[in-house]
Design an enzyme around this catalytic site. Structure first.
Site, PDB file in Angstrom:
ATOM      1  N   ARG A 117      58.833  66.707  72.757  1.00 52.09           N
ATOM      2  CA  ARG A 117      57.821  66.763  73.799  1.00 52.09           C
ATOM      3  C   ARG A 117      58.053  65.652  74.827  1.00 52.09           C
ATOM      4  NH1 ARG A 117      51.704  65.623  72.882  1.00 52.09           N
ATOM      5  NH2 ARG A 117      50.657  66.873  74.464  1.00 52.09           N
ATOM      6  N   LYS A 182      55.531  62.474  59.774  1.00 52.75           N
ATOM      7  CA  LYS A 182      55.991  63.644  60.513  1.00 52.75           C
ATOM      8  C   LYS A 182      57.108  64.377  59.774  1.00 52.75           C
ATOM      9  CE  LYS A 182      57.324  65.034  65.207  1.00 52.75           C
ATOM     10  NZ  LYS A 182      57.344  64.596  66.609  1.00 52.75           N
ATOM     11  N   ARG A 317      46.238  60.295  68.242  1.00 54.14           N
ATOM     12  CA  ARG A 317      46.675  59.299  67.254  1.00 54.14           C
ATOM     13  C   ARG A 317      45.582  59.067  66.216  1.00 54.14           C
ATOM     14  NH1 ARG A 317      50.316  56.173  70.543  1.00 54.14           N
ATOM     15  NH2 ARG A 317      51.567  57.762  71.598  1.00 54.14           N
TER      16      ARG A 317
END
Length: 320
Positions: A117, A182, A317
């Site tokens: 991204r 992640k 976040r």
């Protein structure tokens, strides 16, 4: 691709296990031992860990499971191309949207210019992960593509569950997490004109067996190998499951839009009920995350009540 033929052949030989001498490899591929040494250095630059022992030869530091284009193509319903070494699977499809069949897939072993991204680099070592992109022509146009990365995320998590990979969650708008680390990222890029069909390229990078010391990654990450804790899995079977899940979910999305995806997303939301902050340029908003709505917006409970936020330049976040 032609300049990589010998390197890929060497890797195929090494992936069978054991030691292989430079002399043996040179004879097999019709090149000198010095050329083999040079090719090995090139392979190491792709992120493959190969060591050499005097008198024995070369060996992979850990097993390597190569992708098999024939197996992948036979078990998926749309055109699929395996290009082992590529700049970017997304870019490859973007440059060919006028000639592609909707649902066409490009998969790679290594990306030299993988991107995430906002143009960030996506670190893509050879054979460690899954790098794939799918082209989809959305007849309803670009406006109808809002929320597509959320739908893709749902499809990927559900496909992982079907092959026994449990506990993966979604982070709005385009990441897959496991225990707050992640696992994968989704990048949807589109082109088209108002009033016409939208050309979508949906890319995904998923960490499968990435070495712990891989340079260039700054955030906490995990891998399928870590999640499974020693249980084996097949890269090819996993790729097939993901491709077929995407085909199915994109067909559903064309018919129904975001309807019924909200109820599939929210139970998978990594930050549901947790304190988060949204970063929008210089603006920062803190609240309790309450899932998504049918427009694909993330919902935050703030002092003003439940507020919806959507757009390409928002980062979420965790705060707890």
């Amino acid at each position: 691709m032609k300049e990589h033929t010998v390197k890929l052949a060497i890797l195929k030989q090494l992936s069978q296990g054991g030691f292989h001498s430079g002399e043996e490899l040179g004879q097999q591929f019709g090149v000198s031992r010095a050329a083999i040494s040079k090719h090995i250095k090139g392979i190491q630059q792709w992120g493959v860990d190969i060591f050499r022992i005097q008198g024995k030869g070369y060996q992979l530091a850990k097993p390597l499971q190569l992708l098999d284009e024939k197996m992948l193509s036979e078990n998926t319903t749309k055109p699929l191309e395996l290009i082992p070494i590529i700049d970017s699977t997304n870019q490859y499809l973007l440059e060919r949207v006028d000639s592609l069949q909707s649902g066409s897939v490009c998969i790679a072993e290594y990306q030299g210019k993988g991107r995430g991204r906002r143009g960030r680099e996506w670190v893509s070592p050879f054979g460690s992960n899954l790098y794939m992109s799918m082209f989809w022509r959305l007849d309803a146009g670009m406006a109808a593509a809002m929320g597509l990365s959320l739908v893709v995320g749902v499809a990927v998590v559900e496909a992982l569950q079907e092959v026994g990979i449990e506990g993966v969650k979604l982070k709005w708008p385009n990441d897959l997490y496991y225990q707050d680390k992640k696992l994968a990222g989704i990048l949807v890029e589109m082109s088209g004109q108002a009033g016409a069909a939208a050309n979508l390229v949906i890319g995904m990078g998923m960490n499968l067996m990435m070495p712990a010391q891989t340079p260039g990654i700054t955030q906490p990450w995990t891998s399928v190998e870590e999640i499974l804790q020693g249980r084996s899995f097949d890269r090819n079977q996993l790729a097939v499951a993901l491709v077929n899940a995407l085909h199915q979910v994109l067909s559903d999305y064309e018919l129904h839009g975001m309807n019924h995806f909200v109820e599939r997303w929210n139970p998978l939301d990594n930050f549901l009920g947790r304190k988060v902050k949204l970063l929008m340029g210089e603006r920062e908003i803190v609240g309790i995350e309450r899932g998504i709505n049918e427009q694909g917006a993330v919902l935050l409970e703030t002092e003003q009540g439940i507020e919806a936020f959507i757009g390409g330049e928002i980062s979420l976040r965790g705060q707890d």
